[in-house]
Enzyme design. Structure first.
Site, PDB file in Angstrom:
ATOM      1  N   ARG A  41      -8.731  -2.228 -29.358  1.00 12.52           N
ATOM      2  CA  ARG A  41      -9.790  -3.407 -28.643  1.00 12.52           C
ATOM      3  C   ARG A  41     -10.685  -3.906 -29.854  1.00 12.52           C
ATOM      4  NH1 ARG A  41     -15.051  -3.690 -25.851  1.00 12.52           N
ATOM      5  NH2 ARG A  41     -14.725  -5.438 -24.269  1.00 12.52           N
ATOM      6  N   ILE A  67     -15.038 -10.901 -24.080  1.00  6.18           N
ATOM      7  CA  ILE A  67     -13.903 -10.324 -23.740  1.00  6.18           C
ATOM      8  C   ILE A  67     -14.409  -9.354 -22.639  1.00  6.18           C
ATOM      9  CG2 ILE A  67     -14.895  -8.813 -25.882  1.00  6.18           C
ATOM     10  CD1 ILE A  67     -11.865  -7.843 -26.147  1.00  6.18           C
ATOM     11  N   SER A  68     -13.690  -9.218 -21.655  1.00  2.58           N
ATOM     12  CA  SER A  68     -14.039  -8.380 -20.605  1.00  2.58           C
ATOM     13  C   SER A  68     -14.544  -6.914 -20.733  1.00  2.58           C
ATOM     14  CB  SER A  68     -12.978  -8.412 -19.310  1.00  2.58           C
ATOM     15  OG  SER A  68     -12.947  -9.664 -18.963  1.00  2.58           O
ATOM     16  N   GLN A  69     -15.492  -6.283 -19.987  1.00  2.00           N
ATOM     17  CA  GLN A  69     -15.687  -4.879 -20.272  1.00  2.00           C
ATOM     18  C   GLN A  69     -14.526  -4.124 -19.938  1.00  2.00           C
ATOM     19  OE1 GLN A  69     -18.931  -4.286 -17.317  1.00  2.00           O
ATOM     20  NE2 GLN A  69     -18.991  -2.022 -17.934  1.00  2.00           N
TER      21      GLN A  69
END
Ligand code: SAM
Length: 218
Positions: A41, A67-69
């Site tokens: 990530r 950026i999504s959790q």
């Protein structure tokens, strides 16, 4: 952004801890946990912010987007039950992190982004990481009819309603996962196409996404 594809013991250790954290939050699908444990990530962050990459938080990626959790990515991925070779439409490419997770799960991914700068950036970055999805630029709230039908459709932005046009692009037996609500809070909704004309809808937990903007959206 300067991307140096370095994945050493520090980042791998942080990823392991993230996987343990996601288990403690209720994610149980070993394939999803395996994918989260594999995709670096921090590659999606500027090097200055690598220390933020394995926290369970959304993070700005520019142009007002995030950026999504990791928990949200794991949650939506688990719901989808991706099978090897599943044709998946992802609406809201963003950083491409979710795209990589879907590919690790064996999906053939068609991903669409409406913001040109984000689309161009991710289109360039992902192949450099070894992930080759099918990228599209445009309004994903209309789906991508030219490549339909899909086994699964995932929407990674908050919608005001379930767009009918997306349901029509599902295979029979296929599933749509979409957060639906107002600008403050959305309920995760799954819709399964059970026949040519019939659908089953389920409402799950509450999340907060950036808005889905488009013809069949906000
Ligand atoms: N899944 C992404 C990730 O892992 O980084 C995060 C996506 S971000 C939360 C939502 C994205 O949806 C944004 O990049 C936004 O520009 C995009 N978006 C919003 N409305 C859209 C639409 N109608 N079609 C395509 N993309 C859209």
């Amino acid at each position: 952004m300067a991307y140096k594809f370095v994945d050493n013991y520090r980042e791998r250790g942080a990823r392991k801890k993230l996987v343990e954290h996601l288990k403690s939050r209720g994610i149980t699908d070993e394939r999803v946990l395996g994918a989260i444990g594999k995709v670096p990530r921090h590659f999606f962050f500027d090097e200055t912010f690598w220390n933020q990459a394995y926290k369970d938080i959304a993070f700005p990626i520019g142009d007002g987007q995030t950026i999504s959790q990791p928990y949200t990515v794991a949650y939506q991925s688990e719901l989808l039950h991706i099978g090897k070779g599943d044709k998946v439409l992802e609406i809201g490419t963003g950083s491409g992190y979710q795209t990589c997770i879907l590919m690790e799960l064996g999906a053939e991914v068609f991903t669409i982004e409406r913001q040109e700068s984000i689309y161009k950036h991710t289109l360039k970055v992902l192949p450099g990481m070894g992930y080759s999805a099918n990228f599209f630029f445009g309004d994903g709230s209309m789906g991508i009819a030219a490549h339909a039908p899909y086994h699964k459709i995932i929407v990674t932005a908050g919608a005001p309603f379930v767009p009918e046009i997306l349901l029509k692009q599902l295979k029979i037996g296929g599933m749509l996962v979409i957060p639906v609500g107002d600008e403050h809070s959305q309920t995760m909704v799954t819709v399964i196409r059970v026949s040519e004309t019939d659908y089953e809808k389920f409402e799950l937990d509450t999340f907060r996404f950036v808005p889905l903007v488009g013809d069949q959206a906000w």
